[in-house]
Motif scaffolding. Structure first.
Motif, PDB file in Angstrom:
ATOM      1  N   GLU A  18       0.851  -1.189   0.000  1.00 45.69           N
ATOM      2  CA  GLU A  18       0.000   0.000   0.000  1.00 45.69           C
ATOM      3  C   GLU A  18       0.887   1.240   0.000  1.00 45.69           C
ATOM      4  O   GLU A  18       1.836   1.336   0.774  1.00 45.69           O
ATOM      5  CB  GLU A  18      -0.920   0.010   1.222  1.00 45.69           C
ATOM      6  CG  GLU A  18      -1.886   1.171   1.223  1.00 45.69           C
ATOM      7  CD  GLU A  18      -2.900   1.095   2.349  1.00 45.69           C
ATOM      8  OE1 GLU A  18      -3.513   2.138   2.623  1.00 45.69           O
ATOM      9  OE2 GLU A  18      -3.076   0.018   2.951  1.00 45.69           O
ATOM     10  N   TYR A  19       0.554   2.184  -0.882  1.00 45.70           N
ATOM     11  CA  TYR A  19       1.304   3.433  -1.019  1.00 45.70           C
ATOM     12  C   TYR A  19       0.368   4.613  -0.828  1.00 45.70           C
ATOM     13  O   TYR A  19      -0.841   4.506  -1.053  1.00 45.70           O
ATOM     14  CB  TYR A  19       1.949   3.528  -2.405  1.00 45.70           C
ATOM     15  CG  TYR A  19       3.040   2.514  -2.632  1.00 45.70           C
ATOM     16  CD1 TYR A  19       4.353   2.798  -2.278  1.00 45.70           C
ATOM     17  CD2 TYR A  19       2.754   1.270  -3.186  1.00 45.70           C
ATOM     18  CE1 TYR A  19       5.356   1.867  -2.481  1.00 45.70           C
ATOM     19  CE2 TYR A  19       3.753   0.339  -3.396  1.00 45.70           C
ATOM     20  CZ  TYR A  19       5.053   0.633  -3.035  1.00 45.70           C
ATOM     21  OH  TYR A  19       6.043  -0.286  -3.231  1.00 45.70           O
ATOM     22  N   GLU A  20       0.969   5.722  -0.430  1.00 44.75           N
ATOM     23  CA  GLU A  20       0.225   6.969  -0.293  1.00 44.75           C
ATOM     24  C   GLU A  20       1.005   8.063  -1.013  1.00 44.75           C
ATOM     25  O   GLU A  20       2.193   8.259  -0.755  1.00 44.75           O
ATOM     26  CB  GLU A  20       0.054   7.335   1.176  1.00 44.75           C
ATOM     27  CG  GLU A  20      -0.668   8.654   1.387  1.00 44.75           C
ATOM     28  CD  GLU A  20      -0.868   8.971   2.848  1.00 44.75           C
ATOM     29  OE1 GLU A  20      -1.674   8.270   3.492  1.00 44.75           O
ATOM     30  OE2 GLU A  20      -0.204   9.896   3.336  1.00 44.75           O
ATOM     31  N   SER A  21       0.326   8.753  -1.899  1.00 43.45           N
ATOM     32  CA  SER A  21       0.921   9.908  -2.583  1.00 43.45           C
ATOM     33  C   SER A  21       0.202  11.157  -2.118  1.00 43.45           C
ATOM     34  O   SER A  21      -1.031  11.219  -2.146  1.00 43.45           O
ATOM     35  CB  SER A  21       0.782   9.787  -4.105  1.00 43.45           C
ATOM     36  OG  SER A  21       1.651   8.815  -4.600  1.00 43.45           O
ATOM     37  N   THR A  22       0.967  12.125  -1.679  1.00 43.73           N
ATOM     38  CA  THR A  22       0.415  13.422  -1.323  1.00 43.73           C
ATOM     39  C   THR A  22       0.821  14.387  -2.430  1.00 43.73           C
ATOM     40  O   THR A  22       1.994  14.507  -2.764  1.00 43.73           O
ATOM     41  CB  THR A  22       0.955  13.905   0.029  1.00 43.73           C
ATOM     42  OG1 THR A  22       0.647  12.916   1.009  1.00 43.73           O
ATOM     43  CG2 THR A  22       0.337  15.229   0.427  1.00 43.73           C
ATOM     44  N   LEU A  23      -0.178  15.050  -2.995  1.00 43.81           N
ATOM     45  CA  LEU A  23       0.048  15.964  -4.110  1.00 43.81           C
ATOM     46  C   LEU A  23      -0.314  17.375  -3.686  1.00 43.81           C
ATOM     47  O   LEU A  23      -1.280  17.578  -2.946  1.00 43.81           O
ATOM     48  CB  LEU A  23      -0.831  15.568  -5.306  1.00 43.81           C
ATOM     49  CG  LEU A  23      -0.897  14.091  -5.676  1.00 43.81           C
ATOM     50  CD1 LEU A  23      -1.970  13.866  -6.717  1.00 43.81           C
ATOM     51  CD2 LEU A  23       0.435  13.619  -6.186  1.00 43.81           C
ATOM     52  N   ILE A  24       0.453  18.337  -4.163  1.00 44.31           N
ATOM     53  CA  ILE A  24       0.088  19.743  -3.996  1.00 44.31           C
ATOM     54  C   ILE A  24      -0.211  20.259  -5.395  1.00 44.31           C
ATOM     55  O   ILE A  24       0.650  20.235  -6.278  1.00 44.31           O
ATOM     56  CB  ILE A  24       1.207  20.566  -3.335  1.00 44.31           C
ATOM     57  CG1 ILE A  24       1.574  19.979  -1.985  1.00 44.31           C
ATOM     58  CG2 ILE A  24       0.757  22.022  -3.183  1.00 44.31           C
ATOM     59  CD1 ILE A  24       2.755  20.665  -1.314  1.00 44.31           C
ATOM     60  N   ILE A  25      -1.446  20.707  -5.578  1.00 46.31           N
ATOM     61  CA  ILE A  25      -1.926  21.161  -6.884  1.00 46.31           C
ATOM     62  C   ILE A  25      -2.003  22.683  -6.859  1.00 46.31           C
ATOM     63  O   ILE A  25      -2.242  23.297  -5.814  1.00 46.31           O
ATOM     64  CB  ILE A  25      -3.307  20.549  -7.167  1.00 46.31           C
ATOM     65  CG1 ILE A  25      -3.216  19.019  -7.132  1.00 46.31           C
ATOM     66  CG2 ILE A  25      -3.861  21.007  -8.497  1.00 46.31           C
ATOM     67  CD1 ILE A  25      -4.538  18.322  -7.185  1.00 46.31           C
ATOM     68  N   LEU A  62      -3.720  10.482  -2.057  1.00 50.27           N
ATOM     69  CA  LEU A  62      -4.118   9.359  -2.897  1.00 50.27           C
ATOM     70  C   LEU A  62      -3.482   8.096  -2.335  1.00 50.27           C
ATOM     71  O   LEU A  62      -2.258   8.029  -2.200  1.00 50.27           O
ATOM     72  CB  LEU A  62      -3.629   9.615  -4.327  1.00 50.27           C
ATOM     73  CG  LEU A  62      -3.895   8.575  -5.373  1.00 50.27           C
ATOM     74  CD1 LEU A  62      -5.385   8.462  -5.643  1.00 50.27           C
ATOM     75  CD2 LEU A  62      -3.176   8.955  -6.663  1.00 50.27           C
ATOM     76  N   ARG A  63      -4.305   7.104  -1.971  1.00 49.56           N
ATOM     77  CA  ARG A  63      -3.792   5.819  -1.489  1.00 49.56           C
ATOM     78  C   ARG A  63      -4.113   4.761  -2.525  1.00 49.56           C
ATOM     79  O   ARG A  63      -5.212   4.732  -3.077  1.00 49.56           O
ATOM     80  CB  ARG A  63      -4.423   5.438  -0.156  1.00 49.56           C
ATOM     81  CG  ARG A  63      -3.803   6.169   0.993  1.00 49.56           C
ATOM     82  CD  ARG A  63      -4.078   5.449   2.271  1.00 49.56           C
ATOM     83  NE  ARG A  63      -3.343   6.130   3.330  1.00 49.56           N
ATOM     84  CZ  ARG A  63      -3.211   5.652   4.529  1.00 49.56           C
ATOM     85  NH1 ARG A  63      -3.741   4.501   4.847  1.00 49.56           N
ATOM     86  NH2 ARG A  63      -2.541   6.314   5.434  1.00 49.56           N
ATOM     87  N   PHE A  64      -3.160   3.868  -2.740  1.00 48.97           N
ATOM     88  CA  PHE A  64      -3.366   2.824  -3.743  1.00 48.97           C
ATOM     89  C   PHE A  64      -2.523   1.603  -3.409  1.00 48.97           C
ATOM     90  O   PHE A  64      -1.577   1.670  -2.616  1.00 48.97           O
ATOM     91  CB  PHE A  64      -3.019   3.355  -5.138  1.00 48.97           C
ATOM     92  CG  PHE A  64      -1.626   3.871  -5.291  1.00 48.97           C
ATOM     93  CD1 PHE A  64      -0.608   3.061  -5.766  1.00 48.97           C
ATOM     94  CD2 PHE A  64      -1.313   5.186  -4.952  1.00 48.97           C
ATOM     95  CE1 PHE A  64       0.684   3.528  -5.902  1.00 48.97           C
ATOM     96  CE2 PHE A  64      -0.028   5.669  -5.088  1.00 48.97           C
ATOM     97  CZ  PHE A  64       0.982   4.840  -5.558  1.00 48.97           C
TER      98      PHE A  64
END
Length: 184
Positions: free
Chosen positions: A3-10, A63-65
């Motif tokens: 399991e991975y987590e991506s944190t994005l700043i838009i 975003l977790r995937f």
């Protein structure tokens, strides 16, 4: 699977429709790499700790995937090519997810709860903004009434000064009249 987590700043000026389109592109990227999206959470706009690409605020998305781990470099490359994303960070949350279906169900429930909390937060923020707007209107009304009162007082002052002059000459005239009577 891991399991991975991506944190994005838009970029902050991206509209809600633009963020929705970005979410669809991210889902497409994940599906293209064979990853399974668990949670997509829009955390809203926040002030950045330091300026990034001339932006002082950014819209945070988590975003977790699930993925085998071999596609993370390619995923990060795709995120880096996305113009609206100004920063991102991907971390491994869990080394081994055995029951993928159970994790997906758990993530769906977590996403539903987060959506409810976000709706409640948005409602509170809207109420607070409305309350502040009403307080500002009341403050402006009070200031306008005070200004009108001061203007009315300023208009009344010259008349009062003229009345004071009339009153101040009356005692002098009365004293002169009484002095004439005494002199006779």
């Amino acid at each position: 699977m891991r399991e991975y987590e991506s944190t994005l700043i838009i970029q902050p000026e991206i509209s809600d429709e633009g963020v929705g389109a970005l979410q669809e592109r991210l889902d497409g990227i994940l599906e293209g790499f064979g990853a399974i999206r668990l949670i997509y959470d829009d955390l809203g706009k926040r002030r950045l700790a330091y300026e990034i690409q001339n932006f002082q605020k950014g819209r945070y998305v988590m975003l977790r995937f699930l993925d085998e781990g071999s596609n993370i470099k390619a995923l990060e490359r795709a995120l880096g090519l996305e113009d609206s994303i100004i920063r991102f960070l991907t971390v491994q949350v869990d080394d081994a997810v055995e029951d993928v279906a159970a994790r997906q169900a758990e993530a769906a429930e977590e996403e539903r709860i987060r959506a409810e909390k976000a709706a409640e937060r948005a409602a509170r923020e809207a109420e607070e903004a409305e309350r502040q707007k009403l307080e500002e209107a009341e403050r402006q009304k009070a200031e306008a009434e005070e200004a009108e009162k001061r203007a009315a007082d300023a208009d009344a002052e010259p008349e009062a000064a003229a009345d004071d002059e009339d009153e101040s000459t009356e005692p002098v005239a009365a004293e002169a009249a009484s002095a004439e009577e005494v002199a006779r």
